[in-house]
Design a protein around this motif. Structure first.
Motif, PDB file in Angstrom:
ATOM      1  N   VAL A  50       0.850  -1.185   0.000  1.00 51.20           N
ATOM      2  CA  VAL A  50       0.000   0.000   0.000  1.00 51.20           C
ATOM      3  C   VAL A  50       0.888   1.237   0.000  1.00 51.20           C
ATOM      4  CG1 VAL A  50      -0.171  -0.012   2.535  1.00 51.20           C
ATOM      5  CG2 VAL A  50      -1.901   1.194   1.183  1.00 51.20           C
ATOM      6  N   GLY A  51       0.465   2.263  -0.706  1.00 53.35           N
ATOM      7  CA  GLY A  51       1.227   3.502  -0.751  1.00 53.35           C
ATOM      8  C   GLY A  51       1.113   4.149  -2.113  1.00 53.35           C
ATOM      9  N   ARG A  52       2.141   4.876  -2.481  1.00 49.46           N
ATOM     10  CA  ARG A  52       2.215   5.485  -3.808  1.00 49.46           C
ATOM     11  C   ARG A  52       2.962   4.503  -4.704  1.00 49.46           C
ATOM     12  NH1 ARG A  52       2.589  11.258  -5.055  1.00 49.46           N
ATOM     13  NH2 ARG A  52       3.278  11.535  -7.212  1.00 49.46           N
ATOM     14  N   LEU A  53       2.256   3.890  -5.667  1.00 45.18           N
ATOM     15  CA  LEU A  53       2.793   2.742  -6.401  1.00 45.18           C
ATOM     16  C   LEU A  53       2.867   2.997  -7.896  1.00 45.18           C
ATOM     17  CD1 LEU A  53       0.799  -0.148  -4.661  1.00 45.18           C
ATOM     18  CD2 LEU A  53       3.028   0.807  -4.015  1.00 45.18           C
ATOM     19  N   ASP A  54       3.830   2.347  -8.529  1.00 39.35           N
ATOM     20  CA  ASP A  54       3.970   2.270  -9.979  1.00 39.35           C
ATOM     21  C   ASP A  54       3.376   0.932 -10.415  1.00 39.35           C
ATOM     22  OD1 ASP A  54       4.815   1.736 -12.557  1.00 39.35           O
ATOM     23  OD2 ASP A  54       6.845   2.480 -12.258  1.00 39.35           O
ATOM     24  N   PHE A  55       2.252   0.966 -11.137  1.00 45.19           N
ATOM     25  CA  PHE A  55       1.567  -0.269 -11.521  1.00 45.19           C
ATOM     26  C   PHE A  55       2.346  -1.076 -12.555  1.00 45.19           C
ATOM     27  CE2 PHE A  55      -3.175   0.639 -10.384  1.00 45.19           C
ATOM     28  CZ  PHE A  55      -2.803   0.771  -9.048  1.00 45.19           C
ATOM     29  N   SER A  56       3.261  -0.434 -13.285  1.00 52.85           N
ATOM     30  CA  SER A  56       3.989  -1.170 -14.313  1.00 52.85           C
ATOM     31  C   SER A  56       4.961  -2.184 -13.720  1.00 52.85           C
ATOM     32  CB  SER A  56       4.754  -0.200 -15.227  1.00 52.85           C
ATOM     33  OG  SER A  56       5.860   0.380 -14.562  1.00 52.85           O
ATOM     34  N   GLN A 112      -0.543   9.389 -18.746  1.00 46.04           N
ATOM     35  CA  GLN A 112       0.124   8.191 -19.254  1.00 46.04           C
ATOM     36  C   GLN A 112       0.039   7.003 -18.302  1.00 46.04           C
ATOM     37  OE1 GLN A 112       3.973  10.380 -20.117  1.00 46.04           O
ATOM     38  NE2 GLN A 112       3.695   9.364 -22.081  1.00 46.04           N
ATOM     39  N   GLY A 113      -0.768   7.135 -17.262  1.00 44.11           N
ATOM     40  CA  GLY A 113      -0.946   6.038 -16.320  1.00 44.11           C
ATOM     41  C   GLY A 113       0.104   6.032 -15.218  1.00 44.11           C
ATOM     42  N   PRO A 114      -0.121   5.230 -14.161  1.00 46.02           N
ATOM     43  CA  PRO A 114       0.822   5.158 -13.035  1.00 46.02           C
ATOM     44  C   PRO A 114       2.022   4.294 -13.382  1.00 46.02           C
ATOM     45  CG  PRO A 114      -1.046   3.710 -12.642  1.00 46.02           C
ATOM     46  CD  PRO A 114      -1.330   4.422 -13.940  1.00 46.02           C
ATOM     47  N   ALA A 115       2.953   4.848 -14.132  1.00 50.45           N
ATOM     48  CA  ALA A 115       4.186   4.176 -14.517  1.00 50.45           C
ATOM     49  C   ALA A 115       5.312   5.182 -14.421  1.00 50.45           C
ATOM     50  CB  ALA A 115       4.075   3.603 -15.929  1.00 50.45           C
ATOM     51  N   SER A 116       6.533   4.709 -14.276  1.00 50.70           N
ATOM     52  CA  SER A 116       7.685   5.572 -14.075  1.00 50.70           C
ATOM     53  C   SER A 116       7.679   6.764 -15.036  1.00 50.70           C
ATOM     54  CB  SER A 116       8.966   4.760 -14.289  1.00 50.70           C
ATOM     55  OG  SER A 116      10.105   5.568 -14.219  1.00 50.70           O
ATOM     56  N   ALA A 163      -4.108  -8.186  -8.002  1.00 48.65           N
ATOM     57  CA  ALA A 163      -5.179  -7.193  -8.091  1.00 48.65           C
ATOM     58  C   ALA A 163      -4.696  -5.893  -7.469  1.00 48.65           C
ATOM     59  CB  ALA A 163      -6.441  -7.685  -7.383  1.00 48.65           C
ATOM     60  N   ALA A 164      -5.171  -4.787  -7.983  1.00 48.05           N
ATOM     61  CA  ALA A 164      -4.792  -3.478  -7.443  1.00 48.05           C
ATOM     62  C   ALA A 164      -5.906  -2.488  -7.714  1.00 48.05           C
ATOM     63  CB  ALA A 164      -3.489  -2.986  -8.063  1.00 48.05           C
ATOM     64  N   VAL A 165      -6.018  -1.500  -6.837  1.00 49.30           N
ATOM     65  CA  VAL A 165      -6.936  -0.378  -7.046  1.00 49.30           C
ATOM     66  C   VAL A 165      -6.235   0.887  -6.570  1.00 49.30           C
ATOM     67  CG1 VAL A 165      -8.057  -0.751  -4.798  1.00 49.30           C
ATOM     68  CG2 VAL A 165      -9.233   0.549  -6.590  1.00 49.30           C
ATOM     69  N   GLY A 166      -6.334   1.935  -7.370  1.00 45.93           N
ATOM     70  CA  GLY A 166      -5.693   3.192  -7.017  1.00 45.93           C
ATOM     71  C   GLY A 166      -6.354   4.347  -7.728  1.00 45.93           C
ATOM     72  N   ASP A 167      -5.891   5.547  -7.436  1.00 52.31           N
ATOM     73  CA  ASP A 167      -6.405   6.714  -8.138  1.00 52.31           C
ATOM     74  C   ASP A 167      -5.918   6.686  -9.575  1.00 52.31           C
ATOM     75  OD1 ASP A 167      -7.732   9.541  -7.524  1.00 52.31           O
ATOM     76  OD2 ASP A 167      -6.086   9.844  -8.946  1.00 52.31           O
ATOM     77  N   ASP A 168      -6.788   7.068 -10.512  1.00 49.69           N
ATOM     78  CA  ASP A 168      -6.451   6.950 -11.932  1.00 49.69           C
ATOM     79  C   ASP A 168      -5.690   8.153 -12.473  1.00 49.69           C
ATOM     80  OD1 ASP A 168      -8.450   8.857 -11.938  1.00 49.69           O
ATOM     81  OD2 ASP A 168      -9.537   8.014 -13.641  1.00 49.69           O
ATOM     82  N   ASN A 169      -5.437   9.165 -11.627  1.00 49.31           N
ATOM     83  CA  ASN A 169      -4.833  10.409 -12.101  1.00 49.31           C
ATOM     84  C   ASN A 169      -3.649  10.767 -11.204  1.00 49.31           C
ATOM     85  OD1 ASN A 169      -4.232  12.951 -13.051  1.00 49.31           O
ATOM     86  ND2 ASN A 169      -6.337  13.688 -13.046  1.00 49.31           N
ATOM     87  N   PRO A 170      -2.443  10.227 -11.490  1.00 52.60           N
ATOM     88  CA  PRO A 170      -1.303  10.448 -10.591  1.00 52.60           C
ATOM     89  C   PRO A 170      -0.976  11.918 -10.353  1.00 52.60           C
ATOM     90  CG  PRO A 170      -0.804   8.729 -12.196  1.00 52.60           C
ATOM     91  CD  PRO A 170      -2.108   9.340 -12.612  1.00 52.60           C
ATOM     92  N   GLY A 204     -11.105   9.439 -10.337  1.00 48.48           N
ATOM     93  CA  GLY A 204     -11.705   8.137 -10.564  1.00 48.48           C
ATOM     94  C   GLY A 204     -10.810   7.059 -10.013  1.00 48.48           C
ATOM     95  N   ALA A 205     -11.281   5.820 -10.048  1.00 48.48           N
ATOM     96  CA  ALA A 205     -10.519   4.678  -9.549  1.00 48.48           C
ATOM     97  C   ALA A 205     -10.029   3.843 -10.730  1.00 48.48           C
ATOM     98  CB  ALA A 205     -11.377   3.819  -8.624  1.00 48.48           C
ATOM     99  N   LEU A 206      -8.771   3.434 -10.664  1.00 50.69           N
ATOM    100  CA  LEU A 206      -8.181   2.556 -11.664  1.00 50.69           C
ATOM    101  C   LEU A 206      -7.975   1.194 -11.026  1.00 50.69           C
ATOM    102  CD1 LEU A 206      -6.837   2.084 -14.440  1.00 50.69           C
ATOM    103  CD2 LEU A 206      -4.695   2.923 -13.433  1.00 50.69           C
TER     104      LEU A 206
END
Length: 429
Positions: free
Chosen positions: A150-156, A186-190, A211-218, A246-248
């Motif tokens: 949990v935290g601020r994550l890079d989904f890639s 560009q999504g939650p990626a580096s 599985a993951a859920v996070g905010d869709d707008n970094p 929104g939720a991603l």
């Protein structure tokens, strides 16, 4: 965009041991893969107490002699610092791991303004900033079968990934063209992370579910921004923890198996986003919700003499709602030869990628009397040289075919196919 993540996810290539898995005895620590070694024994003592600092510096030089807006050269770089604290080793309590990382991005991004391409030439290309990257707490449960973060994550790091594709420099081989063009920022990626929760559960030796859920707008900015297309300058320090657009949500199943005696991993997954997205024909119209499906295959194809192996990957992504997605579908594939010339850590790779523009966007451009974008393709030939345990050097050649599916430059001329030559270096300190 997320090539830097691959450095931390594949410590054997970077020559560094994973910071999140400290060993139980000092004899097992090996810092040969780091330029500064073990700091006269200090780094070893810290590691024995669960503290690990990784510092990686990546530099790239690119030349575009043919195509784009005009012939050009450019330099880009990224320095990444990651601190990991294994709290169980540090405080001797049954706790997990705390991680924090930041990036210093330098140089002159060129894929948008000079090349007019859907996907970035380099995975470290981003707006020039010194920014917070990830902050997270992770812990395992159920005899380490369940891994929570949990935290601020890079989904890639976890989703849509192909291990084989990490050898390439083009950004789409790490974070595919579909989420890169269709999601907020560009999504939650580096170099962006987003507030999120991620769970990984090992069902058996063959099956894993994520599985993951996070905010869709970094960043927390609007979807469209003509003056700052990547939106990263809207939060240059990476200190904004945004909630509300929104939720991603991601869901992925992985199957690990041996086919014809060789290991392979096969993945199927998708993501859904509850946010609002501009219409591809009329940006003033917004649509609620978005979704994408994908499949990934990684497979060792042959084992040659010595340590040489041939591996391949295929990844296909499909975004069904074409009225709100710039890229409707994309595919990338590649083949790599590991340990060419009996050099155990070197990699020779040939990759291909393809992305097709939305038919809604194509029809709208045609009705407006503009060129209708169809599909963009790219080829990459690369050779990763492990020059020393702590230094990688990687010459690279890419070809961009029909940039952005056929687009006009700011001068009103059609952008030609592009030849791109690059040299990448990676130093682990």
């Amino acid at each position: 965009m997320a090539f830097v993540a691959a450095v931390f996810l594949t410590p054997s290539r970077a020559g560094a041991q994973s910071a999140s898995s400290p060993q139980s005895t000092s004899e097992t620590y090996n810092f040969d893969g780091r330029l500064t070694q073990d700091w006269g024994g200090v780094r070893r003592v810290l590691a024995e107490h669960g503290v690990d600092l990784q510092l990686t510096d990546q530099n790239e030089f690119w030349a575009v002699p043919v195509g784009g807006s005009k012939p050009s050269n450019t330099y880009i770089a990224m320095t990444t610092a990651q601190l990991s604290l294994n709290l169980e080793h540090l405080v001797h309590l049954p706790l997990g791991t705390l991680g924090i990382s930041g990036v210093d991005i330098r140089g002159h991004p060129f894929s948008n303004q000079r090349l007019y391409v859907f996907n970035q030439v380099s995975g470290i290309e981003a707006d020039v900033n010194l920014r917070l990257y990830e902050v997270w707490y992770g812990q395992t449960f159920l005899h380490k079968r369940l891994d929570m973060r949990v935290g601020r994550l890079d989904f890639s790091h976890d989703f849509m990934q192909s291990d084989t594709s990490q050898s390439f420099l083009n950004a789409s081989f790490t974070w595919p063209m579909v989420p890169d063009n269709n999601l907020y920022d560009q999504g939650p990626a580096s170099p962006l992370g987003t507030p999120a929760v991620r769970a990984k559960y090992r069902l058996s030796g063959n099956w894993t579910v994520l599985a993951a859920v996070g905010d869709d707008n970094p960043i927390g900015a609007s979807f469209l921004n003509d003056t700052d297309p990547w939106n990263q300058n809207q939060d240059p320090g990476g200190l904004r923890f945004h909630f509300g657009t929104g939720a991603l949500m991601f869901l992925e199943a992985q199957y690990h198996t041996n086919m014809l005696g060789e290991s392979g991993t096969y993945k199927i997954g998708g993501y859904g986003d509850t946010g609002r997205f501009p219409d591809q024909a009329d940006p003033t119209v917004r649509h609620r919700g978005n979704w994408t499906f994908y499949v990934v295959a990684d497979q060792i194809l042959a084992r040659l003499s010595g340590t040489r192996t041939v591996a391949g990957f295929v990844r296909v992504t499909w975004a069904p709602p074409t009225d709100r997605n710039q890229i409707a579908n994309a595919a990338d594939t590649g083949i790599v030869l590991n340990a060419p010339f009996q050099r155990a850590a070197d990699v020779l790779g040939l990759g291909f990628g393809y992305g097709e523009a939305s038919p809604v966007l194509r029809r709208a451009r045609r009705q407006a009397g503009q060129p209708a974008p169809h599909a963009e393709s790219h080829l990459e030939l690369t050779y990763l040289v492990q020059a020393t345990p702590w230094l990688q050097i990687q010459p690279d050649i890419q070809g961009m075919l029909s940039p952005s599916g056929g687009v006009l430059s700011i001068s009103g001329r059609k952008v030609r196919d592009e030849a791109v030559f690059g040299l990448h270096s990676n130093v682990a300190f």
